[in-house]
Design an enzyme around this catalytic site. Structure first.
Site, mmCIF file in Angstrom:
data_model
loop_
_atom_site.group_PDB
_atom_site.id
_atom_site.type_symbol
_atom_site.label_atom_id
_atom_site.label_comp_id
_atom_site.label_asym_id
_atom_site.label_seq_id
_atom_site.Cartn_x
_atom_site.Cartn_y
_atom_site.Cartn_z
ATOM 1 N N SER A 141 0.667 -1.097 -0.208
ATOM 2 C CA SER A 141 0.023 0.215 0.168
ATOM 3 C C SER A 141 0.851 1.165 -0.076
ATOM 4 C CB SER A 141 -1.000 -0.002 1.181
ATOM 5 O OG SER A 141 -1.420 1.391 1.495
ATOM 6 N N TYR A 154 -1.934 -0.868 10.662
ATOM 7 C CA TYR A 154 -1.735 -0.918 9.263
ATOM 8 C C TYR A 154 -0.557 -0.631 8.508
ATOM 9 C CZ TYR A 154 -3.431 -1.126 4.360
ATOM 10 O OH TYR A 154 -3.594 -1.410 2.965
#
Length: 257
Positions: A141, A154
């Site tokens: 990501s 995350y």
């Protein structure tokens, strides 16, 4: 198959988190390029439906369960032969301000987004290096390249994934195996759609206004399409990419360099 449609002909690709969104787009793309695809997901129905549509194999497994993932690999290899291409795509983001981020939240995010990648690589790498060819691509990501608020666990996990990618690339540099990460920005998936709904609910704004907050991070002013991420993954798995390893490639419209 002929030409570019068969660039992965004869290769066995295993894709985790393949039931929807980016994972489903990757599974379709690799199948279209001629690969034999094993779709791994926690819920059977979505991966079974997609597997039937693309001629793949569905194996239900929770990637955070090391024994279950090992069984999924064994089943995949029984059906399709050794895994040539591993796409670590399974992942999710839970949001909370850091002061409310308890240990169970932290552990869940690292287990799904980082430790499952470690497990998958451990299962795939020995046979790849023995055969002298392999491709590992992890869907990370832009959160692995920069920070975002309210998703600290995350972000930490995705930074860890990129570090793991770079370390493994160096360890396997002479083996015929490449190890890379693809880093999408906000992508047009059910996962992001759910995030938009939660933002709208918590802030009282319209869904359009909440969506605008996310698209504003992309200089192109839009969400990334899952197929754009899948194209990048397929490229990294295809011919002529032997020297591409240890990379973290942003697919984010210029959000990060």
């Amino acid at each position: 198959m002929e030409g570019s449609s068969a660039t992965l002909g004869g290769r066995h690709a295993l894709v985790t988190g393949a039931g929807r969104g980016i994972g489903a787009a990757i599974a379709r793309m690799l199948a279209a390029r001629g690969a034999r695809v094993t779709l791994v997901g926690r819920t059977a129905a979505p991966i079974e439906g997609l597997a039937a549509a693309i001629g793949g194999t569905a194996v239900a497994a929770d990637v955070t369960d090391e024994a279950a993932l090992a069984r999924a690999f064994a089943r995949a290899e029984d059906v399709n032969g050794p895994v040539d291409i591993l796409v670590n795509n399974a992942g999710a983001a839970l949001s909370a301000p850091f002061r409310a981020l308890d240990r169970s939240h932290w552990d869940a995010m690292l287990a799904l987004n980082l430790t499952s990648v470690y497990t998958g690589c451990r299962l795939a790498l020995p046979a790849m290096t023995e055969r002298g060819w392999g491709r590992i691509v992890t869907v990370a990501s832009t959160a692995g390249l920069k920070g975002y608020p309210y998703v600290a666990a995350y972000v930490a996990a995705k930074h860890g994934v990129i570090g793991l990618t770079r370390a493994l690339a160096l360890e396997t540099a002479r083996s015929g195996v490449t190890v890379n990460a693809v880093c999408p920005g906000y992508t047009d998936t059910d996962l992001v759609g759910g995030a938009v709904d939660r933002i709208a609910e918590r802030t009282g704004r319209t869904r359009a206004a909440a969506l605008a907050d996310l698209t504003r991070t992309n200089p192109q002013g839009r969400l990334v399409r899952p197929e754009e991420v899948a194209e990048t993954v397929a490229f990294l798995c295809g011919p002529g990419t032997d020297a591409l390893t240890g990379q973290a490639i942003a697919v984010a419209g210029g959000e990060v360099g």
